[in-house]
Design a protein around this motif. Sequence first.
Motif, PDB file in Angstrom:
ATOM      1  N   VAL A 314       0.817  -1.209   0.000  1.00  0.00           N
ATOM      2  CA  VAL A 314       0.000   0.000   0.000  1.00  0.00           C
ATOM      3  C   VAL A 314       0.854   1.264   0.000  1.00  0.00           C
ATOM      4  O   VAL A 314       0.588   2.211  -0.743  1.00  0.00           O
ATOM      5  CB  VAL A 314      -0.950   0.011   1.222  1.00  0.00           C
ATOM      6  CG1 VAL A 314      -1.751   1.317   1.282  1.00  0.00           C
ATOM      7  CG2 VAL A 314      -1.890  -1.173   1.171  1.00  0.00           C
ATOM      8  N   PHE A 315       1.876   1.280   0.835  1.00  0.00           N
ATOM      9  CA  PHE A 315       2.676   2.485   1.015  1.00  0.00           C
ATOM     10  C   PHE A 315       3.999   2.439   0.248  1.00  0.00           C
ATOM     11  O   PHE A 315       4.778   3.388   0.300  1.00  0.00           O
ATOM     12  CB  PHE A 315       2.996   2.693   2.502  1.00  0.00           C
ATOM     13  CG  PHE A 315       1.789   2.998   3.347  1.00  0.00           C
ATOM     14  CD1 PHE A 315       1.312   4.297   3.476  1.00  0.00           C
ATOM     15  CD2 PHE A 315       1.115   1.981   4.017  1.00  0.00           C
ATOM     16  CE1 PHE A 315       0.199   4.578   4.263  1.00  0.00           C
ATOM     17  CE2 PHE A 315       0.005   2.251   4.809  1.00  0.00           C
ATOM     18  CZ  PHE A 315      -0.454   3.554   4.930  1.00  0.00           C
ATOM     19  N   GLY A 326      -0.702  -0.189  -4.234  1.00  0.00           N
ATOM     20  CA  GLY A 326      -2.152  -0.271  -4.146  1.00  0.00           C
ATOM     21  C   GLY A 326      -2.768  -1.492  -4.782  1.00  0.00           C
ATOM     22  O   GLY A 326      -3.999  -1.642  -4.758  1.00  0.00           O
ATOM     23  N   GLU A 372      -4.279   7.648  -2.256  1.00  0.00           N
ATOM     24  CA  GLU A 372      -3.750   8.569  -1.254  1.00  0.00           C
ATOM     25  C   GLU A 372      -4.739   8.734  -0.103  1.00  0.00           C
ATOM     26  O   GLU A 372      -4.335   8.832   1.066  1.00  0.00           O
ATOM     27  CB  GLU A 372      -3.444   9.922  -1.894  1.00  0.00           C
ATOM     28  CG  GLU A 372      -2.120   9.982  -2.634  1.00  0.00           C
ATOM     29  CD  GLU A 372      -0.932   9.633  -1.740  1.00  0.00           C
ATOM     30  OE1 GLU A 372      -0.919  10.053  -0.566  1.00  0.00           O
ATOM     31  OE2 GLU A 372      -0.027   8.918  -2.215  1.00  0.00           O
ATOM     32  N   ARG A 375      -4.417   5.695   2.042  1.00  0.00           N
ATOM     33  CA  ARG A 375      -3.221   5.790   2.888  1.00  0.00           C
ATOM     34  C   ARG A 375      -3.468   6.703   4.076  1.00  0.00           C
ATOM     35  O   ARG A 375      -3.077   6.400   5.219  1.00  0.00           O
ATOM     36  CB  ARG A 375      -2.049   6.319   2.062  1.00  0.00           C
ATOM     37  CG  ARG A 375      -1.480   5.331   1.057  1.00  0.00           C
ATOM     38  CD  ARG A 375      -0.485   6.013   0.149  1.00  0.00           C
ATOM     39  NE  ARG A 375       0.244   5.078  -0.684  1.00  0.00           N
ATOM     40  CZ  ARG A 375       0.878   5.399  -1.795  1.00  0.00           C
ATOM     41  NH1 ARG A 375       0.852   6.661  -2.227  1.00  0.00           N
ATOM     42  NH2 ARG A 375       1.527   4.485  -2.491  1.00  0.00           N
ATOM     43  N   THR A 379      -3.474   5.557   8.057  1.00  0.00           N
ATOM     44  CA  THR A 379      -2.591   6.229   9.015  1.00  0.00           C
ATOM     45  C   THR A 379      -3.395   6.873  10.126  1.00  0.00           C
ATOM     46  O   THR A 379      -3.075   6.732  11.317  1.00  0.00           O
ATOM     47  CB  THR A 379      -1.733   7.283   8.291  1.00  0.00           C
ATOM     48  OG1 THR A 379      -0.992   6.650   7.259  1.00  0.00           O
ATOM     49  CG2 THR A 379      -0.778   7.961   9.256  1.00  0.00           C
ATOM     50  N   ARG A 384      -1.793   1.574  10.358  1.00  0.00           N
ATOM     51  CA  ARG A 384      -0.386   1.429   9.950  1.00  0.00           C
ATOM     52  C   ARG A 384       0.507   1.294  11.171  1.00  0.00           C
ATOM     53  O   ARG A 384       1.387   0.415  11.208  1.00  0.00           O
ATOM     54  CB  ARG A 384       0.029   2.639   9.117  1.00  0.00           C
ATOM     55  CG  ARG A 384       1.484   2.593   8.690  1.00  0.00           C
ATOM     56  CD  ARG A 384       1.844   3.752   7.788  1.00  0.00           C
ATOM     57  NE  ARG A 384       3.244   3.668   7.381  1.00  0.00           N
ATOM     58  CZ  ARG A 384       3.801   4.434   6.449  1.00  0.00           C
ATOM     59  NH1 ARG A 384       3.069   5.329   5.816  1.00  0.00           N
ATOM     60  NH2 ARG A 384       5.074   4.294   6.127  1.00  0.00           N
ATOM     61  N   HIS A 438       6.521   5.075   1.673  1.00  0.00           N
ATOM     62  CA  HIS A 438       6.175   6.490   1.659  1.00  0.00           C
ATOM     63  C   HIS A 438       6.035   6.981   3.096  1.00  0.00           C
ATOM     64  O   HIS A 438       5.623   6.248   3.994  1.00  0.00           O
ATOM     65  CB  HIS A 438       4.858   6.724   0.932  1.00  0.00           C
ATOM     66  CG  HIS A 438       4.957   6.547  -0.552  1.00  0.00           C
ATOM     67  ND1 HIS A 438       5.549   7.466  -1.359  1.00  0.00           N
ATOM     68  CD2 HIS A 438       4.531   5.543  -1.366  1.00  0.00           C
ATOM     69  CE1 HIS A 438       5.462   7.063  -2.618  1.00  0.00           C
ATOM     70  NE2 HIS A 438       4.862   5.889  -2.638  1.00  0.00           N
ATOM     71  N   THR A 441       0.965   9.692   5.651  1.00  0.00           N
ATOM     72  CA  THR A 441       0.154  10.815   5.209  1.00  0.00           C
ATOM     73  C   THR A 441      -0.584  11.410   6.401  1.00  0.00           C
ATOM     74  O   THR A 441      -1.174  10.689   7.206  1.00  0.00           O
ATOM     75  CB  THR A 441      -0.870  10.334   4.177  1.00  0.00           C
ATOM     76  OG1 THR A 441      -0.169   9.649   3.133  1.00  0.00           O
ATOM     77  CG2 THR A 441      -1.631  11.493   3.575  1.00  0.00           C
TER      78      THR A 441
END
Length: 442
Positions: A314-315, A326, A372, A375, A379, A384, A438, A441
């Motif tokens: 995912v990230f 994704g 996004e 994500r 988060t 996560r 990543h 977010t």
Amino acid sequence: MRQQAAEPAVVPATSAPARPAPVPPEQERNGRSAPLPPRLPDGTRGIPPRGPGPRAGSLRPDSDSDHDPDHDLASAVEAVLDGYLTLRREEAARISDRFTADIADRLIDLVRRGGKRLRPAFLWWGWRTGGGRPGDGDAEAVLHAAAALELVQACALVHDDLMDGSPLRRGAPAAHVALAGLHRAAGLDGDPAAFGASAALLAGDLALVWADDLWDEASPSPEARRRTRPVWRAMRTEMVAGQYLDLHGQASGAPSPSSALRVARLKSGLYTVERPLHLGAALADAGPRTTAALRRAGRCAGIAFQLRDDLLGVFGDPDRTGKPAGEDVRRGKPTYLMAVALRLARGRGRRAARDLLDRALGDPVLSAGELERIRAALTDLGARAAVERHIAELTDGALAALEELGGPAGPDGSPARRLAALVRTALGDAAGSRRALHAPTR
């Protein structure tokens, strides 16, 4: 993943052409084809006595070989795979040039193109921790057994990509995609996608056939074959069972965290870490205490490895992971990450977040912008962070099991300590693996 100097080599393999050339004689003399040691009259694999000077291809510590697996396991495994795949390609070419070009070469290219060679590394260090020594006559046979795991992995990747409809693998078109493209380019009759799927299924089957052949040839003695064969059988069945439960989970709706963990263990954790360590211990004829500790470490590390892969799914940065970000969400994968997020959303009355995740899970046209938002929700809900905590707990459990065997607090360079370093690297403690994710977010 960043590799420390004192840790086992688990770097990606160097890319190779799809149609490998036969290994030159001078290269064979330097050990590049890593021929399997011949069987002695008692059925064991033996290394011939050394003459004056270093013996080319020897795995002894005083050898000048470039492939001492304790210091560069990846190169040692590459040498075995190079030789074995060259021989199998020659056999395929005697059957059919078309089969060789379309199926065998494509499989060989996949194996040679990549992977961190983690499964061979865990088998090797399980063997070393269980009492195996590089100077033993069994060492080269153990390397061949370790290399067989890469062919099992190739089978799993080809079939997994086909079932998931994944377009990429290791930075190149997945087998079913490439074979469908071959159909189109050649102007063949019928549906290119159906042809690609059927041909990829055969490529995966071929990988498993070659894996079984290499494993059977690699056992160093009849006793080792007797000890390891039940483990090898169980590993392959577990892998298929995990794949089916993953498929069933996608079709049955929202997953529970417990069912997601079960799939993670069966589909990836067992054959990635626990069973390779178990096989290494069995090859070394390790005692019950050592074997049990290695299996406990492998069970924790194997699940954590899959949870880390779920996060990357995912990230992850596609430039680093080699696959689109994704895809797990688009395919409706019942991952632990998504299961935890849905449970948190329900428990906290976060209806908007729950609806967002429900709509996204299994949406094949999920856009980058929508990803996004997924994500951000994962988060914000704390999913996560919860997965990261569980990975840390599992890592601690794996290292605690290895502590019983003298690592990670054992002497520098001890097998158990080297194995603990491999666990840390595989589970993402290295900064290079962190960079593949990543930033959260907000």
